[in-house]
Design a protein around this motif. Structure first.
Motif, PDB file in Angstrom:
ATOM      1  N   ALA A  83      -3.503  -1.155 -16.768  1.00  0.00           N
ATOM      2  CA  ALA A  83      -2.163  -0.565 -16.674  1.00  0.00           C
ATOM      3  C   ALA A  83      -1.995   0.200 -15.365  1.00  0.00           C
ATOM      4  CB  ALA A  83      -1.902   0.349 -17.872  1.00  0.00           C
ATOM      5  N   VAL A  84      -3.026   0.935 -14.963  1.00  0.00           N
ATOM      6  CA  VAL A  84      -2.951   1.671 -13.697  1.00  0.00           C
ATOM      7  C   VAL A  84      -2.839   0.681 -12.534  1.00  0.00           C
ATOM      8  CG1 VAL A  84      -4.146   3.258 -12.141  1.00  0.00           C
ATOM      9  CG2 VAL A  84      -4.170   3.683 -14.610  1.00  0.00           C
ATOM     10  N   ALA A  85      -3.576  -0.405 -12.590  1.00  0.00           N
ATOM     11  CA  ALA A  85      -3.485  -1.418 -11.528  1.00  0.00           C
ATOM     12  C   ALA A  85      -2.066  -1.976 -11.441  1.00  0.00           C
ATOM     13  CB  ALA A  85      -4.499  -2.530 -11.776  1.00  0.00           C
ATOM     14  N   LYS A  86      -1.418  -2.195 -12.587  1.00  0.00           N
ATOM     15  CA  LYS A  86      -0.042  -2.687 -12.587  1.00  0.00           C
ATOM     16  C   LYS A  86       0.930  -1.639 -12.060  1.00  0.00           C
ATOM     17  CE  LYS A  86      -0.611  -5.874 -16.446  1.00  0.00           C
ATOM     18  NZ  LYS A  86      -0.328  -6.088 -17.872  1.00  0.00           N
ATOM     19  N   ALA A  87       0.622  -0.364 -12.287  1.00  0.00           N
ATOM     20  CA  ALA A  87       1.499   0.725 -11.846  1.00  0.00           C
ATOM     21  C   ALA A  87       1.297   1.084 -10.374  1.00  0.00           C
ATOM     22  CB  ALA A  87       1.271   1.969 -12.709  1.00  0.00           C
ATOM     23  N   LEU A  88       0.200   0.676  -9.796  1.00  0.00           N
ATOM     24  CA  LEU A  88      -0.131   1.056  -8.424  1.00  0.00           C
ATOM     25  C   LEU A  88       0.991   0.793  -7.423  1.00  0.00           C
ATOM     26  CD1 LEU A  88      -2.324   2.225  -6.584  1.00  0.00           C
ATOM     27  CD2 LEU A  88      -3.214  -0.104  -6.330  1.00  0.00           C
ATOM     28  N   PRO A  89       1.663  -0.348  -7.453  1.00  0.00           N
ATOM     29  CA  PRO A  89       2.749  -0.563  -6.484  1.00  0.00           C
ATOM     30  C   PRO A  89       3.874   0.466  -6.593  1.00  0.00           C
ATOM     31  CG  PRO A  89       2.122  -2.641  -7.507  1.00  0.00           C
ATOM     32  CD  PRO A  89       1.396  -1.553  -8.252  1.00  0.00           C
TER      33      PRO A  89
ATOM     34  N   GLY B 227       6.697   9.501   0.299  1.00  0.00           N
ATOM     35  CA  GLY B 227       5.715  10.573   0.457  1.00  0.00           C
ATOM     36  C   GLY B 227       4.336  10.269  -0.073  1.00  0.00           C
ATOM     37  N   CYS B 228       4.134   9.111  -0.700  1.00  0.00           N
ATOM     38  CA  CYS B 228       2.808   8.758  -1.226  1.00  0.00           C
ATOM     39  C   CYS B 228       1.976   8.120  -0.124  1.00  0.00           C
ATOM     40  CB  CYS B 228       2.916   7.806  -2.414  1.00  0.00           C
ATOM     41  SG  CYS B 228       1.303   7.369  -3.120  1.00  0.00           S
ATOM     42  N   ASP B 229       0.735   8.614   0.011  1.00  0.00           N
ATOM     43  CA  ASP B 229      -0.147   8.122   1.063  1.00  0.00           C
ATOM     44  C   ASP B 229      -1.403   7.460   0.509  1.00  0.00           C
ATOM     45  OD1 ASP B 229      -0.787   7.820   3.835  1.00  0.00           O
ATOM     46  OD2 ASP B 229      -2.250   9.440   3.610  1.00  0.00           O
ATOM     47  N   GLY B 230      -1.455   7.217  -0.805  1.00  0.00           N
ATOM     48  CA  GLY B 230      -2.604   6.518  -1.368  1.00  0.00           C
ATOM     49  C   GLY B 230      -2.976   7.034  -2.741  1.00  0.00           C
ATOM     50  N   VAL B 231      -3.714   6.201  -3.476  1.00  0.00           N
ATOM     51  CA  VAL B 231      -4.080   6.480  -4.857  1.00  0.00           C
ATOM     52  C   VAL B 231      -5.522   6.047  -5.085  1.00  0.00           C
ATOM     53  CG1 VAL B 231      -3.557   5.952  -7.280  1.00  0.00           C
ATOM     54  CG2 VAL B 231      -1.711   6.009  -5.593  1.00  0.00           C
ATOM     55  N   ASP B 232      -6.269   6.871  -5.821  1.00  0.00           N
ATOM     56  CA  ASP B 232      -7.617   6.524  -6.254  1.00  0.00           C
ATOM     57  C   ASP B 232      -7.727   6.826  -7.742  1.00  0.00           C
ATOM     58  OD1 ASP B 232      -8.893   5.946  -3.650  1.00  0.00           O
ATOM     59  OD2 ASP B 232      -8.589   8.079  -3.289  1.00  0.00           O
TER      60      ASP B 232
ATOM     61  N   TYR C 117     -10.704  10.091 -17.023  1.00  0.00           N
ATOM     62  CA  TYR C 117     -10.407   9.606 -15.677  1.00  0.00           C
ATOM     63  C   TYR C 117      -9.794  10.728 -14.857  1.00  0.00           C
ATOM     64  CZ  TYR C 117     -10.950   4.858 -17.473  1.00  0.00           C
ATOM     65  OH  TYR C 117     -11.453   3.705 -18.015  1.00  0.00           O
ATOM     66  N   ARG C 118      -9.886  10.569 -13.556  1.00  0.00           N
ATOM     67  CA  ARG C 118      -9.155  11.430 -12.636  1.00  0.00           C
ATOM     68  C   ARG C 118      -8.372  10.521 -11.689  1.00  0.00           C
ATOM     69  NH1 ARG C 118     -13.615  14.311 -13.786  1.00  0.00           N
ATOM     70  NH2 ARG C 118     -13.236  16.382 -14.639  1.00  0.00           N
ATOM     71  N   LEU C 119      -7.070  10.642 -11.800  1.00  0.00           N
ATOM     72  CA  LEU C 119      -6.163   9.915 -10.909  1.00  0.00           C
ATOM     73  C   LEU C 119      -5.862  10.857  -9.759  1.00  0.00           C
ATOM     74  CD1 LEU C 119      -4.287   7.416 -10.466  1.00  0.00           C
ATOM     75  CD2 LEU C 119      -2.491   8.794 -11.569  1.00  0.00           C
ATOM     76  N   MET C 120      -6.159  10.418  -8.544  1.00  0.00           N
ATOM     77  CA  MET C 120      -5.948  11.240  -7.360  1.00  0.00           C
ATOM     78  C   MET C 120      -4.933  10.549  -6.464  1.00  0.00           C
ATOM     79  SD  MET C 120      -9.917  12.304  -6.911  1.00  0.00           S
ATOM     80  CE  MET C 120      -9.622  13.748  -5.930  1.00  0.00           C
TER      81      MET C 120
ATOM     82  N   ALA D  94       8.841   6.470 -14.336  1.00  0.00           N
ATOM     83  CA  ALA D  94       9.108   5.977 -15.689  1.00  0.00           C
ATOM     84  C   ALA D  94       8.279   4.729 -15.974  1.00  0.00           C
ATOM     85  CB  ALA D  94      10.594   5.700 -15.863  1.00  0.00           C
ATOM     86  N   LYS D  95       8.169   3.851 -14.985  1.00  0.00           N
ATOM     87  CA  LYS D  95       7.373   2.637 -15.160  1.00  0.00           C
ATOM     88  C   LYS D  95       5.898   2.980 -15.332  1.00  0.00           C
ATOM     89  CE  LYS D  95       7.130  -1.822 -15.325  1.00  0.00           C
ATOM     90  NZ  LYS D  95       7.536  -2.530 -16.530  1.00  0.00           N
ATOM     91  N   TRP D  96       5.374   3.908 -14.518  1.00  0.00           N
ATOM     92  CA  TRP D  96       3.989   4.361 -14.625  1.00  0.00           C
ATOM     93  C   TRP D  96       3.704   4.871 -16.036  1.00  0.00           C
ATOM     94  CZ3 TRP D  96      -0.919   5.586 -14.399  1.00  0.00           C
ATOM     95  CH2 TRP D  96      -1.361   6.860 -14.736  1.00  0.00           C
ATOM     96  N   ARG D  97       4.587   5.729 -16.535  1.00  0.00           N
ATOM     97  CA  ARG D  97       4.372   6.304 -17.872  1.00  0.00           C
ATOM     98  C   ARG D  97       4.482   5.242 -18.961  1.00  0.00           C
ATOM     99  NH1 ARG D  97       3.301  11.950 -18.076  1.00  0.00           N
ATOM    100  NH2 ARG D  97       2.915  11.436 -20.246  1.00  0.00           N
ATOM    101  N   SER D  98       5.369   4.283 -18.807  1.00  0.00           N
ATOM    102  CA  SER D  98       5.493   3.241 -19.833  1.00  0.00           C
ATOM    103  C   SER D  98       4.270   2.324 -19.839  1.00  0.00           C
ATOM    104  CB  SER D  98       6.774   2.431 -19.642  1.00  0.00           C
ATOM    105  OG  SER D  98       6.697   1.594 -18.512  1.00  0.00           O
ATOM    106  N   LEU D  99       3.665   2.108 -18.683  1.00  0.00           N
ATOM    107  CA  LEU D  99       2.476   1.266 -18.601  1.00  0.00           C
ATOM    108  C   LEU D  99       1.220   1.993 -19.085  1.00  0.00           C
ATOM    109  CD1 LEU D  99       3.138  -0.358 -15.126  1.00  0.00           C
ATOM    110  CD2 LEU D  99       2.911  -1.604 -17.283  1.00  0.00           C
TER     111      LEU D  99
END
Length: 98
Positions: A21-27, A34-39, A50-53, A73-78
């Motif tokens: 789900a996180v992989a699907k939400a990544l885009p 203002g987003c410069d990256g996600v780990d 988990y720790r989402l950074m 909203a999409k992130w939370r639904s996924l």
């Protein structure tokens, strides 16, 4: 640069689904202003933790711009269906870098 650290407890046995789900939400994160990256990091000692950074230009890019967006909203639904509890979120900035 600000880093959002979200500690997320996932329902045991649903770790793989959460990671997918996180992989699907990544885009949605990466397209956010203002987003410069996600780990995403998984605890060795607590495999359902988990720790989402997420790196943001400012706190407001996360708390106002992103949280008010369709991407949030999409992130939370996924990912939300796999949360065992509400994520614990804090924002940090670097005070020492090599």
């Amino acid at each position: 640069m600000i880093t959002e650290i979200a500690q997320i407890e996932v329902n045991p046995g649903q770790e793989q689904e959460f990671e997918e789900a996180v992989a699907k939400a990544l885009p949605h994160f990466l397209a956010a202003d203002g987003c410069d990256g996600v780990d995403l990091h998984r605890s060795v000692e607590h495999p359902s933790r988990y720790r989402l950074m997420v790196r943001w230009e400012t706190v407001e890019h996360h708390t106002v711009t992103f949280r008010g967006s369709d991407g949030f909203a999409k992130w939370r639904s996924l990912a939300g269906p796999y949360f065992a509890d509400a994520p614990q979120v804090e924002h940090v900035h670097s005070v020492l870098a090599p």
